[in-house]
Design a protein around this motif. Structure first.
Motif, PDB file in Angstrom:
ATOM      1  N   GLN A 195     -11.114   0.112  11.692  1.00 21.88           N
ATOM      2  CA  GLN A 195     -10.650  -1.162  11.156  1.00 21.88           C
ATOM      3  C   GLN A 195     -11.822  -2.111  10.956  1.00 21.88           C
ATOM      4  O   GLN A 195     -11.857  -2.866  10.000  1.00 21.88           O
TER       5      GLN A 195
ATOM      6  N   LYS B 184      -8.725  -1.773   0.844  1.00 18.41           N
ATOM      7  CA  LYS B 184      -8.156  -0.787   1.761  1.00 18.41           C
ATOM      8  C   LYS B 184      -7.755   0.487   1.032  1.00 18.41           C
ATOM      9  O   LYS B 184      -7.898   1.595   1.558  1.00 18.41           O
TER      10      LYS B 184
ATOM     11  N   ARG C  60      -6.382   6.549  19.152  1.00 18.99           N
ATOM     12  CA  ARG C  60      -6.528   5.107  18.962  1.00 18.99           C
ATOM     13  C   ARG C  60      -6.385   4.384  20.306  1.00 18.99           C
ATOM     14  O   ARG C  60      -7.067   3.400  20.582  1.00 18.99           O
TER      15      ARG C  60
ATOM     16  N   PHE D 288      -1.951   6.491   7.417  1.00 23.00           N
ATOM     17  CA  PHE D 288      -1.678   5.062   7.485  1.00 23.00           C
ATOM     18  C   PHE D 288      -0.200   4.748   7.282  1.00 23.00           C
ATOM     19  O   PHE D 288       0.214   3.608   7.400  1.00 23.00           O
TER      20      PHE D 288
ATOM     21  N   ASN E 109      -4.037  -5.573   9.707  1.00 20.55           N
ATOM     22  CA  ASN E 109      -5.319  -4.861   9.672  1.00 20.55           C
ATOM     23  C   ASN E 109      -5.172  -3.430   9.191  1.00 20.55           C
ATOM     24  O   ASN E 109      -6.108  -2.654   9.283  1.00 20.55           O
ATOM     25  N   PHE E 110      -3.933  -3.082   8.765  1.00 20.16           N
ATOM     26  CA  PHE E 110      -3.785  -1.752   8.195  1.00 20.16           C
ATOM     27  C   PHE E 110      -4.052  -0.691   9.258  1.00 20.16           C
ATOM     28  O   PHE E 110      -4.549   0.391   8.999  1.00 20.16           O
ATOM     29  N   ASP E 111      -3.699  -1.051  10.509  1.00 20.55           N
ATOM     30  CA  ASP E 111      -4.039  -0.207  11.649  1.00 20.55           C
ATOM     31  C   ASP E 111      -2.764   0.448  12.171  1.00 20.55           C
ATOM     32  O   ASP E 111      -2.232   0.083  13.222  1.00 20.55           O
TER      33      ASP E 111
ATOM     34  N   GLU F 239     -12.581  -3.975   7.675  1.00 18.46           N
ATOM     35  CA  GLU F 239     -12.598  -5.435   7.645  1.00 18.46           C
ATOM     36  C   GLU F 239     -13.937  -5.950   7.142  1.00 18.46           C
ATOM     37  O   GLU F 239     -14.021  -7.019   6.550  1.00 18.46           O
TER      38      GLU F 239
ATOM     39  N   ILE G 197       0.814  -1.218   0.000  1.00 14.27           N
ATOM     40  CA  ILE G 197       0.000   0.000   0.000  1.00 14.27           C
ATOM     41  C   ILE G 197       0.849   1.270   0.000  1.00 14.27           C
ATOM     42  O   ILE G 197       0.708   2.113  -0.894  1.00 14.27           O
TER      43      ILE G 197
ATOM     44  N   ASN H  47      -8.152  -7.758  -0.435  1.00 16.95           N
ATOM     45  CA  ASN H  47      -7.492  -7.043   0.661  1.00 16.95           C
ATOM     46  C   ASN H  47      -7.024  -5.645   0.260  1.00 16.95           C
ATOM     47  O   ASN H  47      -7.683  -4.641   0.538  1.00 16.95           O
TER      48      ASN H  47
END
Ligand SMILES: Nc1ncnc2c1ncn2[C@@H]1O[C@H](COP(=O)(O)OP(=O)(O)OP(=O)(O)O)[C@@H](O)[C@H]1O
Ligand SMILES: Nc1ncnc2c1ncn2[C@@H]1O[C@H](COP(=O)(O)OP(=O)(O)OP(=O)(O)O)[C@@H](O)[C@H]1O
Ligand SMILES: [Mg+2]
Ligand SMILES: [Mg+2]
Lengths: 307, 259, 261, 261, 259
Positions: free
Chosen positions: A245, A171, C50, C39, C221-223, A249, A150, A167
């Motif tokens: 998230q 995102k 967060r 991100f 989770n791209f968190d 998700e 990404i 996925n």
């Protein structure tokens, strides 16, 4: 309790990734008592795919989740694992690019820099796409970017990346990027991740395997039938997810469900896979030099338990 | 008239607490070209005084002037032989003696080695140039430290019991050597010693210290003619001065019992 | 020489630079975060937010923290109780030194996680393998510094104690240990922080709990803010261990004046 | 005390234990490998056979080796040239020590690869980020041992040199450096082998070349013998670096008698 | 009749090469209860000889017998004061003095501390028990090392210039103390000293060593009556023995020039 005549059987299943909504069937099977009905006491173990696969082959672990391509590769190295049933009926990797790059079809990749983890499934996917499109590998630049697809794409460090259809695109779109994708399933017809076990287990515990496959299919069906509830069950297993998230998700989950079924499974039932696709894929991998010998299909995949 | 080489102005020193000073109101001055000895009981603060003069220990009060300037550490014209030799263990004897010249940076490597070799010859250490300090005897280490102090062009020499680990003959020989060097170059020397004979034999003046707290009990001028010879040691005049110092020391020592 | 501070907050002069450093760090981080997508590099505020969410949902940060803490500590302890005797015997018997050094060094340069299946077979799926990896990475600096410290023992003092009739045991406890403590503590500090990394790396390659797992989960989770929470917790854990060792150092070496935090 | 050896092979007594150790290791490995499936633990013979195939096919093991070697070496060098001045300034200025220690320790306990996205953006996919990670992990033991070594400097020798008019520079080169060398070399050895791990970990998270990539590739292909070849090459690399440092140690400290390999 | 306390049988020592021995054919014996001094030029090998007797240095040839037994290191009845004091830097003065008793392991902690405190009082060091060695003056360190050697129940005392860093008065006081202890306990003492007066004053016998290579030039019995008093130092008889030793030393010293 007079009904509990026997102890539930303790089995371990290697999830080959972090806890994730994509494992919904198993979470649901646990929550809805499908495992219990079969007399199974299931432990989820999260570790890297190769490790889980080797452990299953060595009989140290009962089941694992692995891709069809991984089973072919493992068999090529005489690692005795066998595919039981598919979760992803379609091979999920895809090439992802920002729309502004104008990459729409494999031919557009010529002269581009493509980022991916330069090994395993992603590598197979890009090779297959290029191969089927008749583009020599030397016409593109493959760059090992590990799992930084990404940021590598958004920061324009590469022109395209190889990720999973359910996925990265999700995102990226959620972050406001307009992306296009070239799906590998159009070039490589094999199934994606599914349930595998070892040859040893196939010899000694057919009963357990049957129970496991049954429970998993039930879980899959229930998930397909009740996506919202199933998602909630998943989130129960994913306490660390924040609200953002969870939203993300959810989309991943919905995209994943689309990949669980293909024309073939619609005709033959959930979890099934096309023997011809296995043959074709193995041939393709042989042609590309990714494996050195052919494995009989009945060793690669066992359909007994789906009947 | 030149300024005194060393002026110590009412210096006190307390390592731990101001209530129990180690040195109290030390006041003394050393003329240019003078050889002054300091004698006093063990632990009275002689080494500390030398370290303050050398600029590495801050007086708690008072101040010290060297050749008319406020003292500082790292005075090219000041050389120091510490009580425990302190050679650098990773340098050979020769390289240890070369050190001050290397630091001065005004000579080439060859001259430095030549000078160092001369200094080692002076203290009877020719032949052990390439040994490491741990391979030397106690007295040899002390002589190496002395050679290191003599090798430069210091105008002031601070010697903290430089001969303590030497036998009488070597000691005598080096005593004479020291007197010769001083006569030749006119350098100022402050010498801490426990040997009263040595103090009388070498010094123009002997400073007698007492303890608890460390302080000066008195100064005794030694009017023996110069150049001094070993023969003087037997003379009644010599014995007289030795006796005077001993008496003074004993006064200070008597003190202690009262505490 | 060391004048006592009259301040009624005797540790204030130690705390101030730490606070200043922290403030500077957060400020730089904040400025940097303006340059990148959240991100990629979330701002301190986003991470804090967060964290608030995490707390609000009663989410299990503390549990992950304590698990990693336990693994690192257990691994470190294991490393200490194996490395110290080893460095001692290598010191006493140069033959052993020559025999074992290649393995100690070799293992050090090898990413143990590449042997994960073997570790699982030998040590199971639980935290044992994480503890072991933590111990393995903490091991080398402790052995090395233990050995260096022992080798620096003054041979003259050893001679003296031998003359006094000291047994090997006496020489060890009354000479070799105190004399090598300063160097050894350096190795312990390095080993301690490495054991945290070791535990995390072990968790990366297969675990359902611990801060390494949390970070991995957040990555998947791209968190990104959660990744940063995990990293900050890890940094805190390392610092805590370091602080404890610094305290122990002061307790065990009362003859040294310490200036450090 | 030290009688000279009359042997015409003066280093034989050092090589023998190493050889013996190696032989013992291969023997144990061979025996162990009988217990496990070859894809879990291949036998030495299988690994050797795989190596032969690798060579026959002109596959680029050497290239991977040298790339990792370069990254580790560059990272180590970077760590040394930053860590040594830092430890010196931290030693001179306790304030700096208090200010920076939390960061140095904190960074140490954090798995840098978790920041891969940032590293990619800042340093690209090339070897820069691998060098940086290698430098980061090698950094801490060097700083720590540098600091410990400096703190062990005899204050009486310092005083003496000050009296002799030594500049800060002189005191550094003629006192502090030689006096802290033994401890520093311990830190360098630890740092050096860690830099290999650092480079490998960097390669794990995206490289396309280097031994870490090779191991990763082998893992992707379930090629256990190749994994072992990679690991053995890494152990060899670590050992080679260690050996070089041991030699340097003997060259830089002629006043120490060395017994070690 | 008891065996001699120390027998040194034709001992030679070569640190580096057998061609240039540091000590050549040393042969001597010390009776039980005797006080023997060793004098000799710096670097002749006195300390090395003591270390060999103490069992920490191997003779290149010859052998040494202690109280009739082959010598070994770590003889409970043997105490050693090294030339450079060598206190453990991480122990306070008191703990340093406690060390030999701790090692003997036959007394409880409280008795140990009491005995150590007594030994410190003996050498005039009461009051600095809790200081660390680096906080002591040179002479204080030496006295602490002496206290450490006296605290045990040694039957043999090896002293390597134990008074070198002490002022004359403290030295005299400790000399007398040593004689008193010896008279009381009948221990055997071997003392290396550079002070010939001290050697004559304390000893039953003085061994004079020469150098290049280190060897024994002669042994001189000192027949002065016991107990010795400070008054004896002035007497002609005393001076006679001092002169004899000086002459012998000078012979050895003369040698050197021929080399
Ligand atoms: N470890 C060693 N290695 C090599 N040579 C040594 C070693 N120790 C002592 N020597 C040499 O042995 C000789 C005797 O040394 P020793 O210390 O016994 O002399 P000493 O008589 O005690 O002298 P001093 O009165 O100066 O203390 C000296 O020439 C010295 O250089
Ligand atoms: N670093 C220190 N910290 C605390 N006290 C110290 C320190 N150095 C010396 N002292 C104390 O200061 C006093 C004087 O010490 P100093 O070394 O100056 O004595 P000295 O006259 O040289 O004695 P000696 O003749 O025994 O060498 C002693 O009581 C000693 O305990
Ligand atoms: Mg002194
Ligand atoms: Mg000696």
């Amino acid at each position: 309790n007079p009904f509990r005549s026997q102890q539930p059987e303790k089995i371990t299943i290697g999830m080959t990734y972090i806890p994730n909504v994509q494992f919904a069937p198993w979470y649901v099977a646990l929550e809805k008592g499908f495992f219990k009905e079969e007399g199974l006491d299931v432990v989820f173990d999260y570790r890297m795919d190769i490790d889980a696969l080797q452990l299953v082959a060595a009989g140290q672990m009962d089941f694992a989740i692995a891709g069809g391509d991984q089973v072919i590769t493992a068999r090529d190295k005489n690692i005795p694992v066998t595919y039981l049933m598919s979760l992803f009926a379609k091979f999920p990797p895809s090439v992802i690019a920002l729309s502004e790059s104008g990459i729409r079809k494999p031919a557009d990749l010529k002269g581009k820099r493509i980022g991916l983890p330069l090994y395993g499934t992603n590598l197979l996917a890009i090779k297959a796409i290029l191969n089927r499109a008749g583009i020599p590998e030397s016409d593109v630049e493959l760059i090992d970017i590990g799992y930084t697809q990404i940021p590598s794409l958004t920061e324009k460090k590469v022109d395209a990346v190889v990720g999973f259809a359910n996925n990265e695109p999700v995102k990226l779109r959620a972050s406001g990027y307009d992306v296009t994708q070239i799906n590998a399933w159009d070039s490589f017809s094999l199934v994606g991740h599914g349930l595998i076990t070892g040859e040893k287990q196939l010899r000694t515990s057919r009963d357990t395997i049957a129970k496991m496959v049954r429970a998993t299919i039930k879980g899959m069906q229930y998930t397909l039938d009740h996506p919202e509830e199933s998602l909630a069950i998943c989130f129960n297993n994913l306490k660390e997810l924040g609200p953002e998230q969870q939203a993300l998700e959810k989309q991943v989950f919905m995209e994943s469900l689309k990949l669980w079924e293909s024309d073939y499974t619609k005709a033959h039932g959930l979890g099934t896979s096309d023997p011809k696709a296995w043959e074709d894929s193995q041939q393709l991998m042989l042609d590309m030099g990714l494996i050195t010998h052919r494995t009989p299909i009945e060793k690669l995949v066992n359909f007994d338990f789906l009947k | 008239m030149t300024a005194p080489a060393i002026e110590v102005h009412h210096v006190s020193l307390a390592y731990t607490s101001i209530d129990t000073p180690e040195l109290l109101d030390i006041h003394l001055s050393v003329e240019d070209g003078e050889l002054v000895s300091i004698v006093g009981p063990s632990g009275c603060g002689k080494s500390s005084l030398l370290r303050m003069i050398a600029g590495v220990l801050e007086p708690t009060s008072g101040h010290i002037v060297i050749s008319g300037n406020e003292r500082k550490r790292g005075w090219a014209e000041l050389s120091f032989v510490p009580q425990d030799s302190l050679l650098l263990p990773w340098r050979t004897v020769l390289d240890n003696v070369c050190l001050p010249l290397e630091l001065a940076r005004d000579t080439d490597q060859q001259t430095i080695r030549k000078k160092a070799q001369e200094a080692l010859a002076l203290v009877n250490l020719s032949g052990v140039e390439s040994k490491y300090p741990r391979q030397l005897s106690g007295g040899m280490r002390q002589r190496a430290a002395l050679a290191r102090a003599l090798v430069g062009n210091a105008r002031i020499l601070l010697l903290d019991e430089p001969f303590a680990a030497l036998d009488a003959l070597t000691r005598n020989q080096l005593n004479l050597e020291l007197l010769r060097i001083q006569a030749q170059t006119g350098i100022t020397i402050v010498l801490v010693t426990h040997n009263i004979f040595e103090a009388v034999f070498l010094s123009d003046r002997v400073i007698v210290m007492g303890e608890n707290p460390g302080r000066i009990l008195g100064e005794i001028k030694i009017p023996l003619p110069k150049p001094r010879t070993l023969k003087m040691i037997g003379t009644p005049e010599f014995s007289h001065w030795v006796g005077t110092i001993q008496d003074l020391l004993e006064t200070g020592w008597g003190d202690q019992d009262e505490h | 020489m060391n004048t006592k501070r009259n301040s009624s907050y005797p540790h204030l002069h130690k705390v101030i630079p730490v606070m200043a450093g922290l403030a500077g760090f957060v400020a730089i981080w904040h400025l940097l975060s303006n340059l990148y997508e959240p991100f990629i590099l979330p701002s301190p505020a986003e991470v804090a937010e967060r964290y608030r969410v995490l707390l609000d949902n009663h989410q299990p940060l503390a549990r992950h923290f304590w698990i990693t803490c336990f693994e690192a500590l257990a691994g470190f302890t294991l490393a200490v109780i194996t490395a110290l005797p080893l460095s001692y015997y290598m010191y006493r018997h140069p033959f052993l030194d020559q025999l074992l050094t290649p393995f100690v060094v070799g293992i050090q340069a090898v990413p143990i996680v590449a042997l994960a299946p073997l570790l699982v077979i030998w040590f199971g799926f639980g935290i044992t393998s994480k503890i072991l990896i933590a111990a393995l990475v903490a091991f080398f600096p402790i052995v090395t510094n233990g050995l260096v410290g022992l080798k620096e023992t003054d041979p003259r003092l050893r001679e003296l104690l031998q003359i006094m009739g000291a047994s090997r045991r006496d020489i060890f406890f009354k000479l070799e240990v105190p004399s090598s403590l300063p160097v050894l503590f350096g190795g312990l500090k390095v080993g301690m922080t490495l054991s945290v990394i070791g535990a995390v790396v072990g968790e990366f390659s297969g675990a359902g709990k611990g801060l390494g797992y949390l970070v991995n989960l957040a990555r998947g989770n791209f968190d990104t803010p959660l990744i940063f929470i995990g990293l900050i917790a890890l940094a805190g854990l390392g610092l805590g261990f370091y602080l404890i060792l610094s305290l122990l150092e002061q307790i065990f070496m009362p003859w040294k004046k310490k200036s450090m935090l």
